[in-house]
Design a protein around this motif. Sequence first.
Motif, PDB file in Angstrom:
ATOM      1  N   GLU A 103     -81.022 -56.254  57.905  1.00  0.00           N
ATOM      2  CA  GLU A 103     -81.336 -57.886  57.800  1.00  0.00           C
ATOM      3  C   GLU A 103     -80.568 -57.955  55.480  1.00  0.00           C
ATOM      4  O   GLU A 103     -80.442 -59.143  55.316  1.00  0.00           O
ATOM      5  CB  GLU A 103     -82.891 -57.854  56.431  1.00  0.00           C
ATOM      6  CG  GLU A 103     -83.724 -57.969  58.362  1.00  0.00           C
ATOM      7  CD  GLU A 103     -84.549 -58.467  57.655  1.00  0.00           C
ATOM      8  OE1 GLU A 103     -85.524 -57.736  56.630  1.00  0.00           O
ATOM      9  OE2 GLU A 103     -86.421 -58.499  58.127  1.00  0.00           O
ATOM     10  N   TRP A 104     -80.380 -56.872  54.952  1.00  0.00           N
ATOM     11  CA  TRP A 104     -79.411 -56.743  53.920  1.00  0.00           C
ATOM     12  C   TRP A 104     -78.316 -57.604  54.743  1.00  0.00           C
ATOM     13  O   TRP A 104     -77.561 -58.199  53.408  1.00  0.00           O
ATOM     14  CB  TRP A 104     -79.848 -55.651  53.126  1.00  0.00           C
ATOM     15  CG  TRP A 104     -81.311 -55.863  52.193  1.00  0.00           C
ATOM     16  CD1 TRP A 104     -82.240 -56.454  52.614  1.00  0.00           C
ATOM     17  CD2 TRP A 104     -81.584 -54.577  51.535  1.00  0.00           C
ATOM     18  NE1 TRP A 104     -83.512 -56.523  51.166  1.00  0.00           N
ATOM     19  CE2 TRP A 104     -83.489 -54.963  51.064  1.00  0.00           C
ATOM     20  CE3 TRP A 104     -81.375 -53.773  51.143  1.00  0.00           C
ATOM     21  CZ2 TRP A 104     -84.163 -54.587  50.108  1.00  0.00           C
ATOM     22  CZ3 TRP A 104     -82.235 -53.088  50.322  1.00  0.00           C
ATOM     23  CH2 TRP A 104     -83.187 -52.739  49.691  1.00  0.00           C
ATOM     24  N   ILE A 105     -77.531 -57.365  54.964  1.00  0.00           N
ATOM     25  CA  ILE A 105     -76.685 -57.658  55.650  1.00  0.00           C
ATOM     26  C   ILE A 105     -75.959 -59.004  55.250  1.00  0.00           C
ATOM     27  O   ILE A 105     -75.825 -59.764  55.137  1.00  0.00           O
ATOM     28  CB  ILE A 105     -75.878 -56.468  56.526  1.00  0.00           C
ATOM     29  CG1 ILE A 105     -75.779 -55.279  55.855  1.00  0.00           C
ATOM     30  CG2 ILE A 105     -74.659 -56.892  57.022  1.00  0.00           C
ATOM     31  CD1 ILE A 105     -75.400 -54.196  57.649  1.00  0.00           C
ATOM     32  N   CYS A 106     -77.176 -59.440  57.376  1.00  0.00           N
ATOM     33  CA  CYS A 106     -77.042 -60.356  56.707  1.00  0.00           C
ATOM     34  C   CYS A 106     -77.699 -61.681  56.034  1.00  0.00           C
ATOM     35  O   CYS A 106     -76.800 -62.236  55.524  1.00  0.00           O
ATOM     36  CB  CYS A 106     -78.309 -60.694  58.439  1.00  0.00           C
ATOM     37  SG  CYS A 106     -77.521 -60.222  59.581  1.00  0.00           S
ATOM     38  N   TYR A 107     -78.110 -61.445  55.050  1.00  0.00           N
ATOM     39  CA  TYR A 107     -78.876 -61.831  53.775  1.00  0.00           C
ATOM     40  C   TYR A 107     -77.568 -61.963  52.776  1.00  0.00           C
ATOM     41  O   TYR A 107     -77.696 -63.274  52.185  1.00  0.00           O
ATOM     42  CB  TYR A 107     -80.765 -61.198  52.846  1.00  0.00           C
ATOM     43  CG  TYR A 107     -81.680 -61.731  53.996  1.00  0.00           C
ATOM     44  CD1 TYR A 107     -81.604 -62.477  54.966  1.00  0.00           C
ATOM     45  CD2 TYR A 107     -82.594 -61.063  54.067  1.00  0.00           C
ATOM     46  CE1 TYR A 107     -83.039 -62.409  55.973  1.00  0.00           C
ATOM     47  CE2 TYR A 107     -83.845 -61.023  54.386  1.00  0.00           C
ATOM     48  CZ  TYR A 107     -83.503 -61.918  55.936  1.00  0.00           C
ATOM     49  OH  TYR A 107     -85.138 -61.791  55.837  1.00  0.00           O
ATOM     50  N   GLY A 108     -76.517 -61.352  52.446  1.00  0.00           N
ATOM     51  CA  GLY A 108     -75.964 -61.134  51.841  1.00  0.00           C
ATOM     52  C   GLY A 108     -74.103 -62.216  52.465  1.00  0.00           C
ATOM     53  O   GLY A 108     -73.816 -62.789  51.484  1.00  0.00           O
ATOM     54  N   PHE A 109     -74.847 -62.291  53.241  1.00  0.00           N
ATOM     55  CA  PHE A 109     -73.124 -63.104  53.943  1.00  0.00           C
ATOM     56  C   PHE A 109     -74.028 -64.262  53.776  1.00  0.00           C
ATOM     57  O   PHE A 109     -73.655 -65.302  53.554  1.00  0.00           O
ATOM     58  CB  PHE A 109     -73.232 -62.642  55.741  1.00  0.00           C
ATOM     59  CG  PHE A 109     -72.371 -61.890  55.010  1.00  0.00           C
ATOM     60  CD1 PHE A 109     -71.205 -61.564  55.329  1.00  0.00           C
ATOM     61  CD2 PHE A 109     -72.753 -60.759  57.007  1.00  0.00           C
ATOM     62  CE1 PHE A 109     -70.062 -59.807  55.388  1.00  0.00           C
ATOM     63  CE2 PHE A 109     -71.281 -59.691  57.604  1.00  0.00           C
ATOM     64  CZ  PHE A 109     -70.979 -59.315  56.178  1.00  0.00           C
ATOM     65  N   MET A 110     -75.451 -64.233  54.348  1.00  0.00           N
ATOM     66  CA  MET A 110     -76.311 -65.966  53.881  1.00  0.00           C
ATOM     67  C   MET A 110     -75.692 -66.385  52.805  1.00  0.00           C
ATOM     68  O   MET A 110     -75.697 -67.494  51.608  1.00  0.00           O
ATOM     69  CB  MET A 110     -77.610 -66.323  54.455  1.00  0.00           C
ATOM     70  CG  MET A 110     -78.155 -65.766  55.557  1.00  0.00           C
ATOM     71  SD  MET A 110     -80.062 -65.549  55.856  1.00  0.00           S
ATOM     72  CE  MET A 110     -79.612 -64.938  57.520  1.00  0.00           C
ATOM     73  N   ALA A 111     -76.065 -65.476  50.985  1.00  0.00           N
ATOM     74  CA  ALA A 111     -75.951 -65.656  50.009  1.00  0.00           C
ATOM     75  C   ALA A 111     -74.744 -66.201  49.661  1.00  0.00           C
ATOM     76  O   ALA A 111     -74.197 -66.641  49.417  1.00  0.00           O
ATOM     77  CB  ALA A 111     -76.366 -64.570  48.729  1.00  0.00           C
TER      78      ALA A 111
END
Length: 179
Positions: A103-111
């Motif tokens: 999740e944090w990897i994906c949220y980092g890309f989203m950010a």
Amino acid sequence: MLHSIFTMIVNAVASILAGVMLLRFWMQVVRVRPPQSVGQFVYQLSDWLVRPLRRVLPGGTYDWASLLGAFIIVLLSIIAILGLQTNFDFKLILLIALERFFEWICYGFMATLIIEAIFSWVNPYAPLAPFVRALNEPLLRPLRRIIPPLGGVDLSPLVLLILLQIAVRVVSGLLFGAV
């Protein structure tokens, strides 16, 4: 109430530390040099864990010590939060940590996608804009080959945001469907 405050603090600290380590890993993968202020922040905030891990995982093409450090932070945060409960199931904690890590990897890309969109609207010539653009380019390049701009508007960031959200849900379903 105290547990929710503790959880909020642990999640905030862990997400910042793990996010910085994931950024450090991704900067090396895409071979982008950060602006000096960003570089100093990232390296000073992550060296305490990455340097000792490099003794175990020697460097190579990728900075595996940064990636492992991010996962260790995620795992320790889950243990700190769930360890206060009576039944301590390590398999469940490991699954939750894997899900949170993804999740944090994906949220980092989203950010970074959202930051790039804001730069493109507000100030495309901002000093950090080329850096953020370089972080996103490897993810957006394949989509830009498939999705042409419509009326001069690049929709590939929006498609990538949707795909990342789908990926989070699919991985979560796969991990917890196995339990």
